[in-house]
Motif scaffolding. Structure first.
Motif, PDB file in Angstrom:
ATOM      1  N   GLY A 144      -5.557  41.554  41.073  1.00 30.41           N
ATOM      2  CA  GLY A 144      -6.706  41.136  40.286  1.00 30.41           C
ATOM      3  C   GLY A 144      -7.999  41.123  41.074  1.00 30.41           C
ATOM      4  N   ASP A 145      -7.912  40.954  42.400  1.00 32.96           N
ATOM      5  CA  ASP A 145      -9.112  40.935  43.231  1.00 32.96           C
ATOM      6  C   ASP A 145      -9.729  42.314  43.386  1.00 32.96           C
ATOM      7  OD1 ASP A 145      -8.755  38.218  43.589  1.00 32.96           O
ATOM      8  OD2 ASP A 145      -7.743  38.422  45.518  1.00 32.96           O
ATOM      9  N   TYR A 146      -9.016  43.347  42.942  1.00 29.26           N
ATOM     10  CA  TYR A 146      -9.490  44.723  43.078  1.00 29.26           C
ATOM     11  C   TYR A 146      -9.767  45.369  41.716  1.00 29.26           C
ATOM     12  CZ  TYR A 146      -8.333  44.301  47.984  1.00 29.26           C
ATOM     13  OH  TYR A 146      -8.294  43.884  49.303  1.00 29.26           O
ATOM     14  N   GLY A 147      -9.977  44.545  40.710  1.00 32.25           N
ATOM     15  CA  GLY A 147     -10.403  45.064  39.409  1.00 32.25           C
ATOM     16  C   GLY A 147      -9.294  45.313  38.408  1.00 32.25           C
ATOM     17  N   MET A 148      -8.038  44.976  38.750  1.00 27.14           N
ATOM     18  CA  MET A 148      -6.949  45.166  37.791  1.00 27.14           C
ATOM     19  C   MET A 148      -6.812  43.924  36.918  1.00 27.14           C
ATOM     20  SD  MET A 148      -3.949  47.365  39.655  1.00 27.14           S
ATOM     21  CE  MET A 148      -3.155  47.620  38.055  1.00 27.14           C
ATOM     22  N   ASP A 149      -7.696  43.834  35.938  1.00 22.77           N
ATOM     23  CA  ASP A 149      -7.726  42.669  35.049  1.00 22.77           C
ATOM     24  C   ASP A 149      -6.693  42.865  33.945  1.00 22.77           C
ATOM     25  OD1 ASP A 149      -8.467  40.293  33.867  1.00 22.77           O
ATOM     26  OD2 ASP A 149     -10.140  41.181  32.770  1.00 22.77           O
ATOM     27  N   LEU A 150      -5.448  42.608  34.287  1.00 21.54           N
ATOM     28  CA  LEU A 150      -4.342  42.895  33.384  1.00 21.54           C
ATOM     29  C   LEU A 150      -3.720  41.612  32.834  1.00 21.54           C
ATOM     30  CD1 LEU A 150      -2.489  45.595  35.516  1.00 21.54           C
ATOM     31  CD2 LEU A 150      -4.223  45.967  33.747  1.00 21.54           C
ATOM     32  N   TYR A 151      -3.073  41.764  31.689  1.00 21.54           N
ATOM     33  CA  TYR A 151      -2.157  40.734  31.215  1.00 21.54           C
ATOM     34  C   TYR A 151      -0.811  40.972  31.902  1.00 21.54           C
ATOM     35  CZ  TYR A 151      -5.551  39.598  27.591  1.00 21.54           C
ATOM     36  OH  TYR A 151      -6.687  39.203  26.937  1.00 21.54           O
ATOM     37  N   SER A 152       0.110  40.037  31.687  1.00 15.86           N
ATOM     38  CA  SER A 152       1.413  40.213  32.331  1.00 15.86           C
ATOM     39  C   SER A 152       2.518  39.880  31.332  1.00 15.86           C
ATOM     40  CB  SER A 152       1.489  39.342  33.592  1.00 15.86           C
ATOM     41  OG  SER A 152       2.741  39.454  34.202  1.00 15.86           O
ATOM     42  N   ASN A 153       3.240  38.790  31.563  1.00 16.08           N
ATOM     43  CA  ASN A 153       4.442  38.543  30.774  1.00 16.08           C
ATOM     44  C   ASN A 153       4.146  38.068  29.358  1.00 16.08           C
ATOM     45  OD1 ASN A 153       5.854  39.261  33.039  1.00 16.08           O
ATOM     46  ND2 ASN A 153       7.117  37.434  33.102  1.00 16.08           N
ATOM     47  N   ALA A 154       4.938  38.581  28.449  1.00 13.02           N
ATOM     48  CA  ALA A 154       4.804  38.253  27.033  1.00 13.02           C
ATOM     49  C   ALA A 154       6.192  38.170  26.409  1.00 13.02           C
ATOM     50  CB  ALA A 154       3.969  39.313  26.316  1.00 13.02           C
ATOM     51  N   LEU A 155       6.274  37.494  25.289  1.00 11.59           N
ATOM     52  CA  LEU A 155       7.485  37.560  24.482  1.00 11.59           C
ATOM     53  C   LEU A 155       7.463  38.897  23.758  1.00 11.59           C
ATOM     54  CD1 LEU A 155      10.033  36.074  23.394  1.00 11.59           C
ATOM     55  CD2 LEU A 155       8.630  35.386  21.440  1.00 11.59           C
ATOM     56  N   ILE A 156       8.483  39.714  24.003  1.00 11.35           N
ATOM     57  CA  ILE A 156       8.568  41.026  23.368  1.00 11.35           C
ATOM     58  C   ILE A 156       9.796  41.062  22.474  1.00 11.35           C
ATOM     59  CG2 ILE A 156       7.365  42.148  25.269  1.00 11.35           C
ATOM     60  CD1 ILE A 156      10.086  43.167  26.251  1.00 11.35           C
ATOM     61  N   VAL A 157       9.708  41.795  21.388  1.00 11.12           N
ATOM     62  CA  VAL A 157      10.829  41.887  20.455  1.00 11.12           C
ATOM     63  C   VAL A 157      11.044  43.351  20.083  1.00 11.12           C
ATOM     64  CG1 VAL A 157      10.299  39.598  19.515  1.00 11.12           C
ATOM     65  CG2 VAL A 157       9.463  41.630  18.334  1.00 11.12           C
ATOM     66  N   SER A 158      12.267  43.665  19.737  1.00 11.00           N
ATOM     67  CA  SER A 158      12.554  45.022  19.282  1.00 11.00           C
ATOM     68  C   SER A 158      11.891  45.257  17.932  1.00 11.00           C
ATOM     69  CB  SER A 158      14.064  45.232  19.164  1.00 11.00           C
ATOM     70  OG  SER A 158      14.587  44.470  18.079  1.00 11.00           O
ATOM     71  N   LYS A 159      11.524  46.496  17.681  1.00 10.14           N
ATOM     72  CA  LYS A 159      10.916  46.806  16.386  1.00 10.14           C
ATOM     73  C   LYS A 159      11.889  46.529  15.246  1.00 10.14           C
ATOM     74  CE  LYS A 159       7.439  50.221  17.754  1.00 10.14           C
ATOM     75  NZ  LYS A 159       7.670  50.421  19.178  1.00 10.14           N
ATOM     76  N   ARG A 160      13.173  46.741  15.500  1.00  8.52           N
ATOM     77  CA  ARG A 160      14.171  46.470  14.475  1.00  8.52           C
ATOM     78  C   ARG A 160      14.141  45.003  14.073  1.00  8.52           C
ATOM     79  NH1 ARG A 160      18.421  43.809  14.308  1.00  8.52           N
ATOM     80  NH2 ARG A 160      18.421  43.507  16.578  1.00  8.52           N
ATOM     81  N   LEU A 161      14.127  44.110  15.070  1.00  9.65           N
ATOM     82  CA  LEU A 161      14.101  42.677  14.776  1.00  9.65           C
ATOM     83  C   LEU A 161      12.822  42.309  14.030  1.00  9.65           C
ATOM     84  CD1 LEU A 161      15.687  39.994  15.291  1.00  9.65           C
ATOM     85  CD2 LEU A 161      14.145  39.632  17.230  1.00  9.65           C
ATOM     86  N   ALA A 162      11.684  42.845  14.468  1.00 10.21           N
ATOM     87  CA  ALA A 162      10.412  42.519  13.827  1.00 10.21           C
ATOM     88  C   ALA A 162      10.376  42.976  12.373  1.00 10.21           C
ATOM     89  CB  ALA A 162       9.265  43.158  14.604  1.00 10.21           C
TER      90      ALA A 162
END
Length: 344
Positions: free
Chosen positions: A213-231
């Protein structure tokens, strides 16, 4: 599936009504979830949600397994072994670019600050990202920071031609750094910091962090992810699980010790003092972005996420740029009024 602010309010209100309705009377639907790592303090909210019946209220019989890396969680869901996971959204972006039909989708983004780092010994001559050139580095193959190494090298202007990367088991990371078998290790800042503490190191004195992040990589990280089938096939249960986890985080904020006790019920050998420190650092360092006051926890800033997608696509030379709604949907979020807007 990325909605406008106006449609978000309408959808969230409907979603909240569905999530609030107890589903215990129905037969619970089995759901398998893969976590990002072994049982540690920052997973306490998941276990509180289970222990306090929030998943059951959603009509879900939840099974949660330990993971082997936040990047690996994405592949585990995409491969069909799990219905949902706690995984790195950047690994999801890469999969969505290459194999959009297989990629899961993020429904609740928790880590809104980039935790990715290369940790080096404080007494080494490595002080900046450029100093990593020509070095021997190491990490677990499925580690999120290691998977983003090409992107970081591109952003930070690192010549990787002379860099050697050694893969090893996650449990060996701090040992490999301490003994000098590698000059730097990939990981999340707080994972390394507190695992080093458990190994007998003083991370504040013995480790230096080269943070992405100190070098400009303003990223998100961990999230709750679900399969498209489940969604697609079980949207009410997905809404319920998201609401349950949001409640679990709220309960964790109110009583961190209860969250650590919930972890200890799954892994009795944890050092509860260190895991509480790890939990509190994760809340402040990886989840405390000011944007949650505007969007609420779980909802990324759409413009910031779009820029993050562009960073990952460019740095990895991906064949296409996934649209926002291929990476994240807000359709399963609780109403803004019911979500966390401050971690203070």
């Amino acid at each position: 599936m990325m909605l406008t602010r106006r449609s978000l309010l309408a959808t969230s209100a409907a979603a909240g009504a569905l999530a609030a309705a107890p589903l215990r009377a129905q037969s619970a639907m089995p759901v398998k979830m893969i976590l990002n790592w072994r049982y540690q303090g920052p997973q306490g909210w998941f276990f509180l949600a289970e222990d306090r019946g929030y998943f059951a209220d959603a009509g879900v019989e939840m099974t949660m397994d330990q993971g082997s890396g936040s990047g690996a969680a994405v592949g585990s869901v995409a491969g069909g072994g799990y219905d949902m996971g706690f995984g790195d959204i950047n690994a999801l972006i890469q999969l969505a670019a290459d194999k959009p039909e297989e990629a899961p989708i993020a429904v609740y983004v928790m880590y809104n600050r980039p935790p990715f780092t290369v940790a080096v010994k404080a007494d080494s001559d490595i002080h900046t990202a450029k100093d990593l050139e020509g070095r021997k580095l190491g990490g677990a193959a499925n580690d999120g920071a290691l998977k983003l190494w090409p992107a970081f090298a591109d952003v930070a202007g690192i010549d990787t031609s002379g860099v050697e990367v050694l893969n090893f088991q996650p449990s060996l990371r701090e040992q490999m750094l301490r003994t000098g078998e590698v000059e730097g290790v990939f990981g999340f800042v707080n994972t390394i910091r507190f695992s080093a503490m458990l190994s007998g190191m003083d991370p504040d004195k013995e480790i230096r962090f080269i943070n992405y992040g100190d070098y400009g990589m303003d990223l998100y990280s961990n999230a709750l992810i679900v399969s498209k089938r489940l969604a697609e096939e079980h949207p009410e249960q997905v809404r319920g699980v998201v609401a349950a986890i949001d409640r679990g985080i709220r309960d964790t904020l109110a009583d961190p010790d209860a969250a650590i006790d919930a972890v200890a019920r799954r892994e009795a050998l944890i050092d509860k003092r260190v895991e509480k420190l790890r939990l509190m650092a994760t809340l402040s360092d990886e989840m405390g972005h000011p944007e949650i006051a505007e969007f609420g926890l779980g909802m990324p800033d759409p413009e910031r996420l779009k820029k993050a997608i562009d960073i990952v696509v460019k740095a990895n030379g991906l064949s296409r740029t996934p649209a926002l709604d291929e990476v994240f949907t807000d359709a399963f979020l609780p109403p803004m009024a019911d979500r966390i807007t401050s971690l203070g």
